[in-house]
Design a protein around this motif. Sequence first.
Motif, PDB file in Angstrom:
ATOM      1  N   TRP A  69       3.472   5.774  -3.109  1.00 53.75           N
ATOM      2  CA  TRP A  69       4.663   6.466  -3.609  1.00 53.75           C
ATOM      3  C   TRP A  69       4.838   6.343  -5.111  1.00 53.75           C
ATOM      4  O   TRP A  69       5.227   7.286  -5.781  1.00 53.75           O
ATOM      5  CB  TRP A  69       5.922   5.927  -2.941  1.00 53.75           C
ATOM      6  CG  TRP A  69       6.153   6.416  -1.552  1.00 53.75           C
ATOM      7  CD1 TRP A  69       5.804   7.631  -1.043  1.00 53.75           C
ATOM      8  CD2 TRP A  69       6.781   5.701  -0.500  1.00 53.75           C
ATOM      9  NE1 TRP A  69       6.180   7.713   0.268  1.00 53.75           N
ATOM     10  CE2 TRP A  69       6.789   6.547   0.636  1.00 53.75           C
ATOM     11  CE3 TRP A  69       7.343   4.443  -0.381  1.00 53.75           C
ATOM     12  CZ2 TRP A  69       7.336   6.171   1.851  1.00 53.75           C
ATOM     13  CZ3 TRP A  69       7.886   4.072   0.827  1.00 53.75           C
ATOM     14  CH2 TRP A  69       7.877   4.924   1.931  1.00 53.75           C
ATOM     15  N   LEU A  70       4.581   5.161  -5.656  1.00 46.35           N
ATOM     16  CA  LEU A  70       4.913   4.886  -7.053  1.00 46.35           C
ATOM     17  C   LEU A  70       3.715   4.860  -7.991  1.00 46.35           C
ATOM     18  O   LEU A  70       3.892   4.818  -9.205  1.00 46.35           O
ATOM     19  CB  LEU A  70       5.631   3.528  -7.178  1.00 46.35           C
ATOM     20  CG  LEU A  70       6.887   3.331  -6.352  1.00 46.35           C
ATOM     21  CD1 LEU A  70       7.448   1.937  -6.589  1.00 46.35           C
ATOM     22  CD2 LEU A  70       7.922   4.393  -6.659  1.00 46.35           C
ATOM     23  N   GLY A  71       2.524   4.807  -7.443  1.00 47.49           N
ATOM     24  CA  GLY A  71       1.366   4.581  -8.293  1.00 47.49           C
ATOM     25  C   GLY A  71       1.212   3.086  -8.529  1.00 47.49           C
ATOM     26  O   GLY A  71       1.984   2.275  -8.033  1.00 47.49           O
ATOM     27  N   PHE A  72       0.201   2.722  -9.308  1.00 48.38           N
ATOM     28  CA  PHE A  72      -0.099   1.305  -9.501  1.00 48.38           C
ATOM     29  C   PHE A  72       0.976   0.601 -10.320  1.00 48.38           C
ATOM     30  O   PHE A  72       1.369   1.050 -11.386  1.00 48.38           O
ATOM     31  CB  PHE A  72      -1.449   1.128 -10.186  1.00 48.38           C
ATOM     32  CG  PHE A  72      -1.762  -0.323 -10.462  1.00 48.38           C
ATOM     33  CD1 PHE A  72      -2.116  -1.165  -9.423  1.00 48.38           C
ATOM     34  CD2 PHE A  72      -1.661  -0.843 -11.743  1.00 48.38           C
ATOM     35  CE1 PHE A  72      -2.387  -2.504  -9.656  1.00 48.38           C
ATOM     36  CE2 PHE A  72      -1.932  -2.180 -11.982  1.00 48.38           C
ATOM     37  CZ  PHE A  72      -2.294  -3.013 -10.943  1.00 48.38           C
ATOM     38  N   ALA A 101       0.839  -1.204   0.000  1.00 47.16           N
ATOM     39  CA  ALA A 101       0.000   0.000   0.000  1.00 47.16           C
ATOM     40  C   ALA A 101       0.877   1.258   0.000  1.00 47.16           C
ATOM     41  O   ALA A 101       0.591   2.219  -0.721  1.00 47.16           O
ATOM     42  CB  ALA A 101      -0.930  -0.004   1.212  1.00 47.16           C
ATOM     43  N   ALA A 102       1.958   1.233   0.783  1.00 41.73           N
ATOM     44  CA  ALA A 102       2.887   2.370   0.794  1.00 41.73           C
ATOM     45  C   ALA A 102       3.548   2.519  -0.567  1.00 41.73           C
ATOM     46  O   ALA A 102       3.694   3.638  -1.085  1.00 41.73           O
ATOM     47  CB  ALA A 102       3.935   2.176   1.882  1.00 41.73           C
ATOM     48  N   GLU A 103       3.927   1.411  -1.146  1.00 44.55           N
ATOM     49  CA  GLU A 103       4.541   1.439  -2.479  1.00 44.55           C
ATOM     50  C   GLU A 103       3.563   2.028  -3.498  1.00 44.55           C
ATOM     51  O   GLU A 103       3.945   2.848  -4.336  1.00 44.55           O
ATOM     52  CB  GLU A 103       4.953   0.024  -2.882  1.00 44.55           C
ATOM     53  CG  GLU A 103       5.774  -0.038  -4.143  1.00 44.55           C
ATOM     54  CD  GLU A 103       6.230  -1.448  -4.456  1.00 44.55           C
ATOM     55  OE1 GLU A 103       6.018  -1.875  -5.603  1.00 44.55           O
ATOM     56  OE2 GLU A 103       6.785  -2.117  -3.566  1.00 44.55           O
ATOM     57  N   PHE A 104       2.313   1.637  -3.419  1.00 45.85           N
ATOM     58  CA  PHE A 104       1.291   2.189  -4.305  1.00 45.85           C
ATOM     59  C   PHE A 104       1.176   3.705  -4.118  1.00 45.85           C
ATOM     60  O   PHE A 104       1.091   4.461  -5.079  1.00 45.85           O
ATOM     61  CB  PHE A 104      -0.062   1.520  -4.048  1.00 45.85           C
ATOM     62  CG  PHE A 104      -1.202   2.158  -4.789  1.00 45.85           C
ATOM     63  CD1 PHE A 104      -1.367   1.959  -6.146  1.00 45.85           C
ATOM     64  CD2 PHE A 104      -2.098   2.974  -4.122  1.00 45.85           C
ATOM     65  CE1 PHE A 104      -2.412   2.560  -6.840  1.00 45.85           C
ATOM     66  CE2 PHE A 104      -3.149   3.579  -4.795  1.00 45.85           C
ATOM     67  CZ  PHE A 104      -3.302   3.376  -6.154  1.00 45.85           C
ATOM     68  N   GLU A 117       2.439  -5.027  -7.231  1.00 49.94           N
ATOM     69  CA  GLU A 117       1.917  -4.602  -5.933  1.00 49.94           C
ATOM     70  C   GLU A 117       0.665  -5.389  -5.582  1.00 49.94           C
ATOM     71  O   GLU A 117       0.499  -5.842  -4.446  1.00 49.94           O
ATOM     72  CB  GLU A 117       1.584  -3.107  -5.942  1.00 49.94           C
ATOM     73  CG  GLU A 117       2.773  -2.213  -6.072  1.00 49.94           C
ATOM     74  CD  GLU A 117       2.406  -0.786  -6.428  1.00 49.94           C
ATOM     75  OE1 GLU A 117       3.304   0.053  -6.390  1.00 49.94           O
ATOM     76  OE2 GLU A 117       1.234  -0.509  -6.748  1.00 49.94           O
ATOM     77  N   LEU A 118      -0.193  -5.554  -6.549  1.00 47.67           N
ATOM     78  CA  LEU A 118      -1.432  -6.306  -6.337  1.00 47.67           C
ATOM     79  C   LEU A 118      -1.131  -7.772  -6.043  1.00 47.67           C
ATOM     80  O   LEU A 118      -1.709  -8.369  -5.127  1.00 47.67           O
ATOM     81  CB  LEU A 118      -2.344  -6.168  -7.556  1.00 47.67           C
ATOM     82  CG  LEU A 118      -3.743  -6.733  -7.439  1.00 47.67           C
ATOM     83  CD1 LEU A 118      -4.490  -6.097  -6.278  1.00 47.67           C
ATOM     84  CD2 LEU A 118      -4.503  -6.496  -8.738  1.00 47.67           C
ATOM     85  N   VAL A 119      -0.184  -8.343  -6.777  1.00 49.26           N
ATOM     86  CA  VAL A 119       0.183  -9.748  -6.570  1.00 49.26           C
ATOM     87  C   VAL A 119       0.719  -9.953  -5.162  1.00 49.26           C
ATOM     88  O   VAL A 119       0.284 -10.854  -4.436  1.00 49.26           O
ATOM     89  CB  VAL A 119       1.232 -10.198  -7.618  1.00 49.26           C
ATOM     90  CG1 VAL A 119       1.794 -11.574  -7.283  1.00 49.26           C
ATOM     91  CG2 VAL A 119       0.635 -10.188  -9.017  1.00 49.26           C
ATOM     92  N   PHE A 120       1.655  -9.084  -4.739  1.00 46.13           N
ATOM     93  CA  PHE A 120       2.259  -9.287  -3.423  1.00 46.13           C
ATOM     94  C   PHE A 120       1.341  -8.876  -2.285  1.00 46.13           C
ATOM     95  O   PHE A 120       1.432  -9.441  -1.188  1.00 46.13           O
ATOM     96  CB  PHE A 120       3.634  -8.619  -3.351  1.00 46.13           C
ATOM     97  CG  PHE A 120       4.652  -9.422  -4.108  1.00 46.13           C
ATOM     98  CD1 PHE A 120       5.064 -10.656  -3.648  1.00 46.13           C
ATOM     99  CD2 PHE A 120       5.156  -8.959  -5.308  1.00 46.13           C
ATOM    100  CE1 PHE A 120       5.976 -11.423  -4.356  1.00 46.13           C
ATOM    101  CE2 PHE A 120       6.070  -9.710  -6.029  1.00 46.13           C
ATOM    102  CZ  PHE A 120       6.480 -10.943  -5.554  1.00 46.13           C
ATOM    103  N   ALA A 121       0.449  -7.936  -2.511  1.00 48.56           N
ATOM    104  CA  ALA A 121      -0.560  -7.647  -1.495  1.00 48.56           C
ATOM    105  C   ALA A 121      -1.445  -8.877  -1.295  1.00 48.56           C
ATOM    106  O   ALA A 121      -1.810  -9.225  -0.159  1.00 48.56           O
ATOM    107  CB  ALA A 121      -1.392  -6.435  -1.890  1.00 48.56           C
ATOM    108  N   ALA A 122      -1.772  -9.558  -2.384  1.00 49.09           N
ATOM    109  CA  ALA A 122      -2.561 -10.796  -2.292  1.00 49.09           C
ATOM    110  C   ALA A 122      -1.781 -11.889  -1.560  1.00 49.09           C
ATOM    111  O   ALA A 122      -2.357 -12.637  -0.753  1.00 49.09           O
ATOM    112  CB  ALA A 122      -2.976 -11.273  -3.684  1.00 49.09           C
ATOM    113  N   VAL A 123      -0.478 -11.979  -1.798  1.00 50.83           N
ATOM    114  CA  VAL A 123       0.355 -12.952  -1.078  1.00 50.83           C
ATOM    115  C   VAL A 123       0.336 -12.639   0.415  1.00 50.83           C
ATOM    116  O   VAL A 123       0.199 -13.545   1.252  1.00 50.83           O
ATOM    117  CB  VAL A 123       1.799 -12.963  -1.624  1.00 50.83           C
ATOM    118  CG1 VAL A 123       2.732 -13.758  -0.710  1.00 50.83           C
ATOM    119  CG2 VAL A 123       1.834 -13.536  -3.038  1.00 50.83           C
ATOM    120  N   GLY A 124       0.454 -11.367   0.764  1.00 50.51           N
ATOM    121  CA  GLY A 124       0.389 -10.978   2.174  1.00 50.51           C
ATOM    122  C   GLY A 124      -0.940 -11.354   2.798  1.00 50.51           C
ATOM    123  O   GLY A 124      -0.997 -11.874   3.920  1.00 50.51           O
TER     124      GLY A 124
END
Length: 142
Positions: free
Chosen positions: A114-117, A109-112, A121-128
């Motif tokens: 700072w960097l935008g989509f 979420a922090a990466e999103f 990010e979605l893949v690793f958020a799902a892994v988390g």
Amino acid sequence: MTTVSPHRPARRARHRPAQVLLETVLTLTGAGAVVGGLLLAVRPDGSLLAADPQVLRGTPFDSWRAPGLLLTTLVGAGFLGTAAALHLGHRHARRLAIAAGLGLVAFEAAEFGWLGFQPLELVFAAVGGLVAVLATGSEGSS
């Protein structure tokens, strides 16, 4: 000749499939984060991972070095340490796994922010999220 104590089951015998899956996801994700983070830190221009430095414009970072080190320590070491705690049967390992999974969601979420989509990010958020669910769902199973 190796003997197994009658008071303590063999290590593999007490690991259920959900715990093996959780340990595997933690280990693979942690190892990937360490490798990816170190590649970013070693070559902060992002060239080893084809990471465009222009993506960092408007962020607190002027190169990929700090994000790489954050990835290595927070996600990589955190997930690998959590996998080890689970494997060794540490009494707080499940809580640690939940925290690690939710921590990865927060990291993404922090990466999103700072960097935008970015698709990963979605893949690793799902892994988390998966890690947190697996750890919650198997409370008391080890």
